[in-house]
Design a protein around this motif. Structure first.
Motif, PDB file in Angstrom:
ATOM      1  N   GLU A 154      30.611  51.761  38.639  1.00 35.92           N
ATOM      2  CA  GLU A 154      30.584  52.167  40.039  1.00 35.92           C
ATOM      3  C   GLU A 154      31.994  52.525  40.488  1.00 35.92           C
ATOM      4  N   PHE A 155      32.164  53.709  41.067  1.00 34.34           N
ATOM      5  CA  PHE A 155      33.432  54.138  41.635  1.00 34.34           C
ATOM      6  C   PHE A 155      33.351  54.093  43.153  1.00 34.34           C
ATOM      7  N   ASN A 156      34.484  53.810  43.781  1.00 29.54           N
ATOM      8  CA  ASN A 156      34.595  53.969  45.222  1.00 29.54           C
ATOM      9  C   ASN A 156      35.669  54.997  45.527  1.00 29.54           C
ATOM     10  N   VAL A 157      35.384  55.877  46.472  1.00 22.33           N
ATOM     11  CA  VAL A 157      36.252  57.004  46.766  1.00 22.33           C
ATOM     12  C   VAL A 157      36.554  57.023  48.254  1.00 22.33           C
ATOM     13  N   LEU A 158      37.829  57.179  48.595  1.00 24.63           N
ATOM     14  CA  LEU A 158      38.248  57.248  49.983  1.00 24.63           C
ATOM     15  C   LEU A 158      39.356  58.280  50.121  1.00 24.63           C
ATOM     16  N   ALA A 248      48.090  43.019  41.283  1.00 26.42           N
ATOM     17  CA  ALA A 248      47.021  43.380  42.216  1.00 26.42           C
ATOM     18  C   ALA A 248      47.479  43.364  43.666  1.00 26.42           C
ATOM     19  N   ASP A 249      48.475  42.521  44.001  1.00 21.98           N
ATOM     20  CA  ASP A 249      48.850  42.394  45.408  1.00 21.98           C
ATOM     21  C   ASP A 249      49.772  43.512  45.898  1.00 21.98           C
ATOM     22  N   ILE A 277      38.331  45.136  48.501  1.00 20.60           N
ATOM     23  CA  ILE A 277      39.010  44.694  49.715  1.00 20.60           C
ATOM     24  C   ILE A 277      40.032  45.735  50.159  1.00 20.60           C
ATOM     25  N   GLY A 278      40.835  46.213  49.205  1.00 18.79           N
ATOM     26  CA  GLY A 278      41.870  47.190  49.532  1.00 18.79           C
ATOM     27  C   GLY A 278      41.310  48.479  50.082  1.00 18.79           C
TER      28      GLY A 278
END
Length: 343
Positions: A154-158, A248-249, A277-278
């Protein structure tokens, strides 16, 4: 757009905001960039239009195909045999059965090379599990329906920034054992391939570490040293523009600003919330989920069914519009490639 793609579209869970969002999408002038077949119960479509204060007359077709969609969207009426009254604002087996049924029609069109991409309104996993879906999430169910056995994610794109993850819907305690060189390498290759399908010739990919502060040179965890960094180096040897691992932070600081200012086009994270979250903080109402690695582009808004505001006419269509634009972009490239192969 040179190639006007064929988009198979479904409302998502009838108990949520999906019908309202699809109504707003089809009322937007942007809908003209694709040939659209809406696969939906006509009563649920009418309810969605009423909630959205939209009045569209979609001609109905008697079979699921794109005949006539050159002139505008068409509706293929699909309903459950017993045509139940769907509960509103709550998960239900009836809603899950409806989602799975309409999605099967859309996936069948894609398998027959009659649809170039699929867009679906928000789904509810509890509803689909109650309806008998035996997988953790819809992505694995899609792969089974398409008889696809390769790697997928699964990819998330913004706003042009893509994220993926090595592990997804699993307990956090199970994650470390699942971080292997092969899985990290597959995740890098998948997002590189997906970005190329979306039109980017050489995607720049940042890879995240697993442990706080990247394990501080092995002080509290060696996954970065023993697993992730070797996987990144092997990807580089394959010609992929990957770098990392990065802590990651701070990794999302490297992708602030517009596309021209970013250091990277994509981030590969190690587990679900590390990236979610990011990217959701960066733009919850605009995010898109892509079911990556599958033979056909499948997109959806990254938010959920929002049962708390369903039927109120308040749903923000921003992410749905972005999901549609990305489906069109990827579907058009798929169509162009198919036409070039047939020539």
């Amino acid at each position: 757009m040179t190639h006007r793609p064929r988009i198979a579209m479904v409302l998502g869970d009838p108990a949520g905001i999906g019908p309202e969002l699809i109504a707003r999408l089809l009322a937007d002038p942007a809908a003209a960039q694709a040939r659209i077949l809406l696969i939906a119960d006509r009563e649920e479509w009418r309810r969605g239009m009423a909630v959205a204060s939209v009045d569209l007359s979609l001609p109905e077709v008697d079979r699921p195909d794109f005949h006539g969609t050159e002139a505008g969207p068409r509706l293929y009426h699909w309903t459950l045999d017993d045509a139940p009254a769907y509960p509103r604002g709550v998960a239900s087996a009836e809603g899950g059965r409806y989602c799975l049924g309409t999605l099967k029609v859309a996936l069948g069109l894609a398998q027959a090379d009659q649809a170039d991409a699929i867009l679906f309104g928000p789904l509810n996993k509890s509803s689909m599990h109650a309806a008998g879906m035996g997988h953790n999430d819809e992505l694995h169910w899609f792969a089974e329906q398409l008889d696809f056995h390769g790697p997928f994610c699964e990819f998330n794109v913004l706003d042009g920034l893509w994220t993926s993850r090595v592990t997804s819907h699993v307990a956090l305690r199970d994650v470390p054992a699942m971080i292997t060189p092969e899985r990290v390498g597959d995740a890098i290759d998948l997002i590189d391939h997906a970005l190329r399908r979306a039109g980017l010739s050489r995607p720049r990919i940042a890879v995240c570490g697993l442990n706080p502060h990247n394990g501080d040179n092995g002080a509290f965890g060696r996954e970065e040293i023993d697993v992730i960094e070797p996987a990144v180096k092997r990807a580089q040897a394959r010609g992929v523009a990957a770098q990392g691992p990065f802590p990651a932070d701070t990794i999302f600081l490297k992708v602030q600003g517009d596309a021209a200012q970013r250091q990277f086009d994509a981030i590969v994270t190690m587990y679900h919330d590390q990236g979610q979250i990011g990217i959701k903080l960066m733009g919850f109402s605009r995010g898109v989920t892509v079911q990556g690695g599958l033979p056909v582009p499948i997109t959806t808004p990254a938010h959920g069914t929002a049962f708390d505001i369903a039927q109120q006419g308040r749903a923000n269509p921003g992410a749905t519009l972005q999901a549609f634009h990305l489906a069109c972009q990827m579907g058009a490239r798929r169509l162009a490639q198919a036409q070039a192969s047939a020539a």
